[in-house]
Design a protein around this motif. Structure first.
Motif, short mmCIF file in Angstrom:
data_model
loop_
_atom_site.label_atom_id
_atom_site.label_comp_id
_atom_site.label_asym_id
_atom_site.label_seq_id
_atom_site.Cartn_x
_atom_site.Cartn_y
_atom_site.Cartn_z
N ARG A 52 0.85 -1.20 0.00
CA ARG A 52 0.00 0.00 0.00
C ARG A 52 0.88 1.24 0.00
NH1 ARG A 52 -2.90 -1.96 5.26
NH2 ARG A 52 -1.08 -3.34 5.11
N LEU A 53 0.42 2.26 -0.72
CA LEU A 53 1.10 3.55 -0.74
C LEU A 53 0.28 4.52 0.08
CD1 LEU A 53 3.25 5.55 -1.78
CD2 LEU A 53 1.77 5.96 -3.77
N LEU A 54 0.93 5.19 1.04
CA LEU A 54 0.26 6.15 1.91
C LEU A 54 0.88 7.52 1.71
CD1 LEU A 54 -1.84 6.59 4.15
CD2 LEU A 54 -0.06 6.00 5.82
N LEU A 55 0.10 8.47 1.19
CA LEU A 55 0.56 9.83 0.95
C LEU A 55 0.29 10.67 2.19
CD1 LEU A 55 -0.94 10.18 -2.64
CD2 LEU A 55 1.42 9.63 -2.05
N VAL A 56 1.31 11.36 2.70
CA VAL A 56 1.18 12.12 3.94
C VAL A 56 1.78 13.51 3.77
CG1 VAL A 56 1.36 9.98 5.27
CG2 VAL A 56 3.38 11.40 4.94
N ASP A 57 1.41 14.42 4.67
CA ASP A 57 2.06 15.73 4.70
C ASP A 57 3.20 15.69 5.72
OD1 ASP A 57 0.98 16.08 7.28
OD2 ASP A 57 -0.82 17.04 6.49
N GLY A 58 3.83 16.82 5.94
CA GLY A 58 5.04 16.85 6.76
C GLY A 58 4.82 17.03 8.25
N HIS A 59 3.63 16.76 8.76
CA HIS A 59 3.38 16.92 10.20
C HIS A 59 4.27 15.99 11.01
CE1 HIS A 59 1.17 17.00 14.04
NE2 HIS A 59 0.71 18.16 13.62
N ALA A 60 4.75 16.46 12.15
CA ALA A 60 5.70 15.70 12.97
C ALA A 60 5.12 14.36 13.43
CB ALA A 60 6.12 16.54 14.18
N SER A 61 3.81 14.26 13.58
CA SER A 61 3.21 13.02 14.05
C SER A 61 3.31 11.90 13.03
CB SER A 61 1.74 13.25 14.41
OG SER A 61 1.00 13.65 13.27
N HIS A 62 3.64 12.24 11.78
CA HIS A 62 3.80 11.23 10.74
C HIS A 62 5.25 10.81 10.57
CE1 HIS A 62 0.38 13.88 8.95
NE2 HIS A 62 -0.03 13.17 9.99
N TYR A 63 6.14 11.36 11.36
CA TYR A 63 7.57 11.11 11.18
C TYR A 63 8.22 10.65 12.48
CZ TYR A 63 7.37 12.94 6.51
OH TYR A 63 7.07 13.10 5.18
N THR A 64 7.62 9.69 13.11
CA THR A 64 8.20 9.10 14.31
C THR A 64 8.74 7.70 13.99
OG1 THR A 64 6.12 8.08 15.02
CG2 THR A 64 6.54 10.35 15.73
N ARG A 65 9.63 7.24 14.82
CA ARG A 65 10.20 5.91 14.60
C ARG A 65 9.12 4.84 14.67
NH1 ARG A 65 15.52 3.39 17.68
NH2 ARG A 65 15.44 1.33 16.67
N GLY A 66 8.21 5.00 15.63
CA GLY A 66 7.13 4.02 15.76
C GLY A 66 6.25 3.98 14.52
N PHE A 67 5.96 5.14 13.93
CA PHE A 67 5.13 5.23 12.74
C PHE A 67 5.78 4.48 11.58
CE2 PHE A 67 3.36 7.14 8.96
CZ PHE A 67 2.06 7.48 9.28
N PHE A 68 7.07 4.76 11.34
CA PHE A 68 7.76 4.15 10.20
C PHE A 68 8.03 2.66 10.42
CE2 PHE A 68 9.13 8.59 9.20
CZ PHE A 68 8.53 8.64 7.95
N GLU A 69 8.34 2.28 11.64
CA GLU A 69 8.59 0.86 11.90
C GLU A 69 7.32 0.05 11.68
OE1 GLU A 69 10.17 0.66 15.83
OE2 GLU A 69 12.26 0.90 15.17
N TYR A 70 6.20 0.57 12.11
CA TYR A 70 4.94 -0.15 11.90
C TYR A 70 4.61 -0.21 10.41
CZ TYR A 70 0.19 -1.77 12.60
OH TYR A 70 -0.96 -2.53 12.57
N ALA A 71 4.81 0.91 9.69
CA ALA A 71 4.53 0.92 8.26
C ALA A 71 5.40 -0.09 7.52
CB ALA A 71 4.75 2.32 7.70
N ARG A 72 6.67 -0.14 7.84
CA ARG A 72 7.58 -1.06 7.17
C ARG A 72 7.21 -2.51 7.46
NH1 ARG A 72 14.23 -0.91 7.61
NH2 ARG A 72 14.62 -2.55 6.05
N ALA A 73 6.83 -2.79 8.69
CA ALA A 73 6.49 -4.16 9.06
C ALA A 73 5.23 -4.65 8.37
CB ALA A 73 6.33 -4.26 10.58
N HIS A 74 4.37 -3.72 7.91
CA HIS A 74 3.09 -4.12 7.31
C HIS A 74 3.00 -3.73 5.83
CE1 HIS A 74 2.26 -4.27 11.63
NE2 HIS A 74 1.33 -5.16 11.33
N ASN A 75 4.16 -3.56 5.19
CA ASN A 75 4.23 -3.33 3.74
C ASN A 75 3.46 -2.08 3.33
OD1 ASN A 75 5.20 -3.91 1.19
ND2 ASN A 75 3.61 -5.43 0.72
#
Length: 260
Positions: free
Chosen positions: A107-130
């Motif tokens: 899945r492709l998820l388009l996001v803006d630059g808000h800080a809540s979208h750029y945390t380690r937890g956010f990216f780790e979860y996204a990577r783990a679930h493709n």
């Protein structure tokens, strides 16, 4: 390639009890301005809206101002805004509601630059679930983000209508207790499959069309004036500072006699 039914975009928008701006209403002939009594409630509630390129929408997440228990689609923050913790909760909510549809595909998820979208937890979860996360360029959401370009204006108009109708029918002002009922009606009215598809089409996201973003759209703002004008002469020291700024910004007079 990622299929259209796996291309998603999301964004946040704030909703208040008191409407801002002007509305067009029906009034007596010859009366140019019609006033309507409204609530003075300025408390902000944030809604996270997710849309898909095939016209589908995911269950929105709502963030109230205050303190309380948080779930993946309902929570509280000190100011009613998205924070880092809520960002992680939200992407878990997004995955739970879209993974069956993706059926193992990326899945492709388009996001803006808000800080809540750029945390380690956010990216780790996204990577783990493709889930591939792609951010819009800085200061460009008014061009690339379909929610800002197409969706939110329509959603805010439906929100204002539904809120007014609720107050008329129930005699209640907006509150945390009735927010979900009012917003749900507005959400269902505004986010039609046709409008959601238009959000991706108008921004060139799907079908991919870079020609939508023209040179004129991306041109920098033009400077029209470097002088400030005050309606009345201000007393010192404001007047002194204003005159000093004006002398600094004005071009120096030419000493070339041929230039006269």
């Amino acid at each position: 390639p990622i299929e259209p039914d796996c291309i998603w975009a999301f964004g946040e928008s704030g909703f208040q009890g008191a409407d801002e701006g002007k509305e067009r209403v029906i009034g007596p002939s010859g009366q140019h301005t019609v006033y309507e009594q409204q609530s003075g409630n300025k408390e902000l509630t944030t809604v996270i809206v997710s849309i898909c390129a095939d016209g589908e929408t995911a269950l929105p997440a709502v963030i109230f101002k205050g303190k309380g228990y948080r779930t993946d689609c309902l929570g509280y923050s000190a100011k009613g805004w998205t924070d880092r913790e809520m960002g992680v909760l939200w992407i878990k909510h997004f995955n739970e509601h879209t993974q069956a549809k993706a059926n193992g595909r990326a899945r492709l998820l388009l996001v803006d630059g808000h800080a809540s979208h750029y945390t380690r937890g956010f990216f780790e979860y996204a990577r783990a679930h493709n889930i591939h996360v792609l951010c819009y360029p800085s200061h460009s959401t008014h061009i690339y983000q379909g929610l800002n370009v197409v969706i939110f204006s329509r959603l805010k108009a439906c929100w204002a209508n539904e809120k007014a109708q609720w107050q008329w029918d129930h005699g209640e002002e907006l509150s945390k207790q009735n927010f979900l009922a009012i917003y749900g009606r507005a959400h269902n009215r505004a986010l039609t499959p046709e409008l959601v598809k238009a959000a991706f089409w108008k921004t060139g996201m799907h079908p991919f069309n870079p020609d939508v973003v023209t040179d004129e759209v991306m041109a920098p703002s033009q400077e029209t004036s470097c002088l400030a004008h005050l309606p009345v002469v201000q007393t010192s020291p404001v007047h002194v500072v204003s005159q000093l700024i004006r002398r600094i910004t004005e071009p120096a007079p030419s000493s070339d006699p041929d230039a006269m």
